[in-house]
Design a protein around this motif. Structure first.
Motif, PDB file in Angstrom:
ATOM      1  N   ARG A 159      21.088 -15.235 -18.541  1.00  0.00           N
ATOM      2  CA  ARG A 159      20.619 -14.295 -19.112  1.00  0.00           C
ATOM      3  C   ARG A 159      20.203 -13.148 -18.342  1.00  0.00           C
ATOM      4  N   GLU A 160      19.932 -11.896 -18.682  1.00  0.00           N
ATOM      5  CA  GLU A 160      19.623 -10.776 -17.961  1.00  0.00           C
ATOM      6  C   GLU A 160      18.070 -10.827 -18.066  1.00  0.00           C
ATOM      7  N   THR A 161      17.737 -10.458 -16.603  1.00  0.00           N
ATOM      8  CA  THR A 161      16.157 -10.380 -16.531  1.00  0.00           C
ATOM      9  C   THR A 161      15.881  -8.983 -15.973  1.00  0.00           C
ATOM     10  N   ASP A 162      14.726  -8.842 -15.806  1.00  0.00           N
ATOM     11  CA  ASP A 162      14.230  -7.480 -15.123  1.00  0.00           C
ATOM     12  C   ASP A 162      14.003  -7.695 -13.446  1.00  0.00           C
ATOM     13  N   GLN A 163      13.858  -8.799 -13.001  1.00  0.00           N
ATOM     14  CA  GLN A 163      13.738  -8.973 -11.646  1.00  0.00           C
ATOM     15  C   GLN A 163      14.211 -10.453 -11.400  1.00  0.00           C
ATOM     16  N   TYR A 164      14.300 -10.687  -9.878  1.00  0.00           N
ATOM     17  CA  TYR A 164      14.698 -11.871  -9.387  1.00  0.00           C
ATOM     18  C   TYR A 164      13.595 -12.886  -9.721  1.00  0.00           C
ATOM     19  N   GLU A 165      13.819 -14.232  -9.930  1.00  0.00           N
ATOM     20  CA  GLU A 165      13.306 -15.243 -10.088  1.00  0.00           C
ATOM     21  C   GLU A 165      12.475 -15.271 -11.511  1.00  0.00           C
ATOM     22  N   GLU A 166      12.645 -14.206 -12.403  1.00  0.00           N
ATOM     23  CA  GLU A 166      12.062 -14.283 -13.692  1.00  0.00           C
ATOM     24  C   GLU A 166      12.937 -15.089 -14.625  1.00  0.00           C
ATOM     25  N   TYR A 167      12.141 -16.092 -15.468  1.00  0.00           N
ATOM     26  CA  TYR A 167      12.994 -16.910 -16.487  1.00  0.00           C
ATOM     27  C   TYR A 167      12.425 -16.928 -17.794  1.00  0.00           C
ATOM     28  N   TYR A 168      12.886 -17.578 -18.687  1.00  0.00           N
ATOM     29  CA  TYR A 168      12.577 -18.049 -20.038  1.00  0.00           C
ATOM     30  C   TYR A 168      12.782 -19.239 -20.288  1.00  0.00           C
ATOM     31  N   SER A 218      16.658 -20.261 -19.231  1.00  0.00           N
ATOM     32  CA  SER A 218      17.619 -19.186 -18.833  1.00  0.00           C
ATOM     33  C   SER A 218      17.099 -18.070 -17.837  1.00  0.00           C
ATOM     34  N   ALA A 219      17.892 -17.646 -17.084  1.00  0.00           N
ATOM     35  CA  ALA A 219      17.519 -16.538 -16.040  1.00  0.00           C
ATOM     36  C   ALA A 219      18.747 -16.102 -15.700  1.00  0.00           C
ATOM     37  N   ASN A 220      18.734 -14.765 -14.525  1.00  0.00           N
ATOM     38  CA  ASN A 220      19.671 -14.169 -14.151  1.00  0.00           C
ATOM     39  C   ASN A 220      20.122 -14.754 -12.793  1.00  0.00           C
ATOM     40  N   ASP A 221      19.668 -15.800 -12.167  1.00  0.00           N
ATOM     41  CA  ASP A 221      19.755 -16.181 -10.886  1.00  0.00           C
ATOM     42  C   ASP A 221      19.374 -17.572 -10.768  1.00  0.00           C
ATOM     43  N   THR A 222      19.835 -18.287  -9.764  1.00  0.00           N
ATOM     44  CA  THR A 222      19.709 -19.700  -9.510  1.00  0.00           C
ATOM     45  C   THR A 222      18.354 -19.845  -9.420  1.00  0.00           C
ATOM     46  N   GLU A 223      17.369 -19.079  -8.728  1.00  0.00           N
ATOM     47  CA  GLU A 223      16.038 -19.413  -8.229  1.00  0.00           C
ATOM     48  C   GLU A 223      15.041 -19.205  -9.797  1.00  0.00           C
ATOM     49  N   GLY A 224      15.692 -18.471 -10.506  1.00  0.00           N
ATOM     50  CA  GLY A 224      14.866 -18.378 -11.924  1.00  0.00           C
ATOM     51  C   GLY A 224      15.153 -19.685 -12.587  1.00  0.00           C
ATOM     52  N   ILE A 225      16.471 -20.102 -12.738  1.00  0.00           N
ATOM     53  CA  ILE A 225      16.572 -21.312 -13.328  1.00  0.00           C
ATOM     54  C   ILE A 225      15.684 -22.515 -12.467  1.00  0.00           C
ATOM     55  N   ARG A 226      15.632 -22.439 -11.200  1.00  0.00           N
ATOM     56  CA  ARG A 226      15.052 -23.571 -10.701  1.00  0.00           C
ATOM     57  C   ARG A 226      13.498 -23.434 -11.085  1.00  0.00           C
ATOM     58  N   ARG A 227      13.040 -22.485 -11.018  1.00  0.00           N
ATOM     59  CA  ARG A 227      11.269 -22.322 -11.449  1.00  0.00           C
ATOM     60  C   ARG A 227      11.323 -22.808 -12.731  1.00  0.00           C
ATOM     61  N   PHE A 247       8.300 -15.708 -17.862  1.00  0.00           N
ATOM     62  CA  PHE A 247       7.549 -16.092 -16.767  1.00  0.00           C
ATOM     63  C   PHE A 247       8.120 -15.152 -15.859  1.00  0.00           C
ATOM     64  N   THR A 248       7.329 -14.021 -15.422  1.00  0.00           N
ATOM     65  CA  THR A 248       7.646 -13.203 -14.137  1.00  0.00           C
ATOM     66  C   THR A 248       6.855 -13.389 -12.832  1.00  0.00           C
ATOM     67  N   PRO A 249       7.573 -13.460 -11.681  1.00  0.00           N
ATOM     68  CA  PRO A 249       6.989 -13.426 -10.519  1.00  0.00           C
ATOM     69  C   PRO A 249       6.206 -12.304 -10.176  1.00  0.00           C
ATOM     70  N   PHE A 263       2.924 -16.471 -10.735  1.00  0.00           N
ATOM     71  CA  PHE A 263       3.445 -16.296 -12.018  1.00  0.00           C
ATOM     72  C   PHE A 263       2.397 -15.869 -12.989  1.00  0.00           C
ATOM     73  N   THR A 264       1.202 -15.791 -12.644  1.00  0.00           N
ATOM     74  CA  THR A 264       0.056 -15.679 -13.672  1.00  0.00           C
ATOM     75  C   THR A 264      -0.200 -14.142 -13.975  1.00  0.00           C
ATOM     76  N   ASP A 265      -0.118 -13.633 -15.452  1.00  0.00           N
ATOM     77  CA  ASP A 265      -0.533 -12.361 -15.509  1.00  0.00           C
ATOM     78  C   ASP A 265      -1.944 -12.374 -15.727  1.00  0.00           C
TER      79      ASP A 265
END
Length: 847
Positions: free
Chosen positions: A60-69, A80-89, A113-115, A457-459
């Motif tokens: 899934r398209e995200t705004d930045q590396y490691e971001e995930y849903y 869902s994420a745009n990179d493997t590390e978003g999936i891992r997180r 979740f946004t780093p 990952f905390t806002d």
């Protein structure tokens, strides 16, 4: 896997529900992963003993590396994420949710979740306990970062580690350093093994160097005249303007070429031995600007530019972190702004966030250097650094301590999540984009790394401290009412932040790390204290004046009492939890560590209080029996505490281990040795009760009347004049290699020793406040005149004053000392106290 290794690696995660069979999570791996980087994360998920559920991964398209849903519904979750590390997180986050809820209870919702911190660097020094006899990561046979350890590190939010490389001449293979090819290629294979293992867990590896290095006579670089900058003490600083530029470009280009997949480099570019122009200015030298026509900032930029361009030519994805390691700096240097403004885009800059502060304690500001887990407020210089980083759109990395520091490095970590929330909130508000979470101590896996991973990952604009602590309590203590946990954590965090004595000498030599081993001496024996970050041949003694750089002994007693009492309040909460609730093994282990910390904090209070009472007894006859009874009670309580810790280390074999020391600061044998000394303590107290206050004979004394004391290699005399002590020293001969002088004053536990260190060439390395040192070089000799005001002496008086004078010739193993005479062998060398040794002191008397 033995118990020690198990404690450092993956732990079975306690989940909600009562399932006992792993493998009930069905994984639908729809995320494209041609390099199989997610195999380890899927294996992590399959191990969980969860009721049946479905986990799907998708792109899934995200705004930045490691971001995930996370998209949840009863019995299912889509990551869902745009990179493997978003999936891992996301997979690790699912495991956290499963601690709180069984899959059937999942609500229908989507979470994003946004780093806020991109690179989160950890490190662990395995040492001989885990490393089959090898210590350094690059030693032959070393097994740094085994996969079970990485499995746990990654699950706690770590996405990078740093590995200590050697000097460039021992690792680079270029025309500058073509030698030892076979050994260098063996080191490459060792590094590559670490890189490849870490990559499987989404962890990048950064090689650590100090650059630029000094150039020494007899080396190949010494012959490159345009590479040498100013020469200080026989060593040339490296000039990056000419051949030095090519040297660094070639070196880092070649290293990166030899190590595919390396994350990049972590470089100390100033502070820790880096031989560059700022070092020249600090020592009073002058830059050779007539050659390069560059400002100080531009010289740094040349250095950074060469390294970065060399890296870019090989792998544009590799990152360069340039670290200004300046823990003792008070004033901000203007050239740092110039560096941030002019350096190549893409370089990450790092500064110590916890060093160089003046925290208030007992109403007084206390200056601190490195390292400090227990402080939450970023230092003034870090705030300036972060502001300029934001102005020039630079990534800004904070060097901090997350799990533990020298404050108490013999515990895996100090459980203070409220304090860490405050620290991270302030860092992110300042614009911090990356974080280095550890130096030598404090990288042990566990709760505090986990806390830091969640904070990344905390806002903070919507998450209060209360919100965050409640979420942590719900995850880690899901079967316990959160309010009870939060209150205990706040006691821990507040007492640790407010009452741990802000003093680097307490960190370096104080009792918190291993005071549980220390004997208690009823009579002064003048034994020195030993470093907290190393394994020492001897146990610390009784010379607690070495800890008094920022506080009086009375203040230390007060602070350790408050720290211990505050910690005990938090412990009382957890003890009630033990009585009223059934706990899993992870929770039981956490409480064991809290209890051990409580013992170490109380032990530190006991040691300082014992020696406070002893000092009072030997300086006053008031209430002698009452004070001796108090010392006896402390000794009795210490026996109980130490025996309790013997029980706890059986339950948690990591207690006492210090990763920087690469060994145990305390264990059953060392604790028992301390216990075995208590009969001597009680015998000494019996003597005091009988009125025997005689102590061992002094080594020597001097009447301050100007008389000359002749020694083998120097002579001296001293007198009191106009409220100052005047000392004149004549040194016969002059050694061309090393000819240095040292003096120290101390007194009866009233203050930190005063000391100075200088040489025959007129260089002054250490000079006490208010002291005047005049060095008079001659052709075959040199002399010294010293003037030190009495108000600047320890205790601000002559009563009880002791002194040591020593001359070091040729090397530090050739030392002539008053009152001891010649002393061969390696002298005691204390960080922060140079060659001070309490057993080398002679008394000063007024005529």
């Amino acid at each position: 896997m033995d118990s020690f290794q198990e404690m450092h690696t993956w732990q079975e995660i306690p989940l909600a529900g009562d399932e006992n069979v792993a493998g009930k999570i069905r994984i639908l791996a729809d995320f494209p992963d041609p390099d199989a980087l997610l195999e380890t994360a899927y294996a992590f998920l399959k191990r969980l003993k969860s009721p049946e559920m479905v986990c799907r991964t998708s792109q899934r398209e995200t705004d930045q590396y490691e971001e995930y849903y996370l998209t949840l519904a009863p019995g299912e979750c889509t990551v869902s994420a745009n990179d493997t590390e978003g999936i891992r997180r996301g997979i690790y986050k699912l495991a956290e949710i499963l601690r709180e809820k069984i899959p059937a209870e999942f609500p229908v919702q989507e979470l994003k979740f946004t780093p806020h911190l991109r690179t989160r660097i950890g490190r662990y020094r395995f040492g001989k306990e885990c490393n089959k006899g090898a210590i350094a990561e690059l030693d032959e046979g070393a097994e740094a970062y085994p996969e079970p350890f990485l499995d746990r590190y990654a699950s706690e939010g770590i996405n990078a580690v740093w590995v200590k490389a050697l000097k460039l001449n021992r690792i680079s293979l270029t025309e500058w350093h073509p030698d030892d090819e076979l050994e260098k290629r063996r080191r490459y294979a060792s590094i590559q093994g670490i890189v490849d293992r870490c990559r499987r867990y989404g962890i990048r590896v950064f090689l650590y160097f100090v650059v630029p290095e000094g150039i020494y006579p007899g080396t190949s670089l010494w012959e490159q005249e345009d590479m040498k900058g100013p020469v200080i003490a026989g060593r040339a600083d490296l000039c990056p303007a000419f051949s030095g530029w090519n040297y660094h470009y070639d070196s880092f280009r070649q290293i990166l070429s030899a190590l595919p997949g390396l994350g990049g480099f972590l470089l100390i570019v100033e502070g820790e031995g880096a031989a560059i122009c700022s070092n020249v200015l600090r020592s009073g030298g002058k830059m050779c600007q007539e050659r390069c026509h560059l400002s100080v900032g531009e010289v740094f930029v040349k250095e950074i530019e060469a390294i970065y361009q060399g890296m870019q030519s090989v792998d544009p994805s590799a990152e360069l972190i340039c670290w200004f390691y300046l823990p003792w700096d008070i004033e901000w240097k203007a050239f740092h702004e110039e560096i941030l403004q002019k350096a190549p885009e893409g370089v990450i800059f790092q500064y110590n966030a916890e060093s160089g502060s003046f925290p208030l304690q007992l109403g007084k500001p206390r200056f601190i250097g490195d390292y400090w887990q227990c402080i939450s407020e970023p230092a003034p210089n870090y705030k300036i650094f972060a502001g300029y980083s934001k102005r020039y759109k630079r990534r800004c990395s904070a060097k901090i301590m997350v799990g533990a520091s020298h404050e108490v490095g013999s515990i895996p970590y100090v459980p203070v999540p409220a304090l860490l929330y405050r620290k991270y909130k302030k860092l992110i508000e300042l614009g911090t984009t990356d974080v280095m979470q550890v130096w030598g101590t404090g990288g042990t896996p566990g709760m505090m790394n986990f806390t830091a991973g969640r904070l990344a990952f905390t806002d903070f604009s919507v998450t209060t401290e209360e919100d965050f602590l409640r979420s942590m309590a719900n995850t880690l203590w899901a079967n316990i009412p959160a309010d009870e946990i939060i209150e205990a954590w706040r006691y821990f965090s507040d007492s640790y932040e407010n009452y741990y004595p802000y003093s680097n000498m307490i960190q370096y030599y104080g009792p918190v790390a291993d005071g549980i081993n220390w004997p208690l001496y009823a009579y002064p024996v003048d034994k020195t204290l030993r470093a907290t970050w190393t394994i020492n041949q001897e146990i610390s003694g009784d010379n607690v004046r070495e800890c008094l750089s920022n506080h009086s002994l009375d203040e230390l007693v007060t602070l350790f009492d408050l720290l211990s009492s505050g910690w005990e309040k938090g412990l009382e909460k957890f003890r009630k939890i033990v009585e009223n609730h059934s706990l899993n093994e992870e929770q039981k282990r956490e409480i064991v560590r809290m209890e051990a910390l409580g013992i170490q904090f109380r032990n530190s209070y006991h040691i300082m209080r014992f020696y406070q009472l002893r000092s009072q007894i030997f300086n006053s006859e008031e209430n002698l029996l009452e004070k001796i009874r108090s010392m006896r009670k402390i000794a009795e309580e210490e026996i109980i505490l130490r025996k309790h810790l013997l029980e706890l280390i059986v339950l948690d074999p990591v207690l006492g281990y210090n990763s920087e020391a690469e060994g145990y600061k305390y264990n059953a044998a060392t604790i028992q040795n301390g216990l075995d000394h208590f009969p001597q303590t009680f015998a000494g107290l019996d003597r005091l009760e009988q009125g025997d206050f005689s102590t061992s004979a002094i080594k020597g004394f001097y009447v301050l009347d100007g008389s000359v004391v002749k020694m083998e290699n120097f002579q001296w005399q001293a007198v009191v004049e106009n409220d100052s002590i005047l000392i004149h020293v004549d040194c016969d001969g002059k050694d061309s290699v090393l000819d240095e002088f040292f003096f120290a004053f101390d007194n009866k536990e009233k203050a930190f020793p005063v000391h100075a260190h200088f040489d025959s060439r007129g260089r002054v390395y250490i000079k006490p406040s208010g002291t005047e040192i005049r060095i008079h070089p001659a052709e075959d000799s040199w002399s010294i005149d010293i003037k030190i005001p009495i108000q600047d002496l320890p205790g601000k008086e002559l009563a009880g004053l002791r002194m040591n004078l020593s001359r070091q010739i040729r090397n530090y193993e050739q030392l002539w000392s008053w009152p001891s005479g010649y002393k061969g062998g390696k002298p005691l060398n204390h960080l922060g106290l140079a060659f001070y040794n309490p057993q080398d002191m002679g008394e000063l008397r007024v005529k």
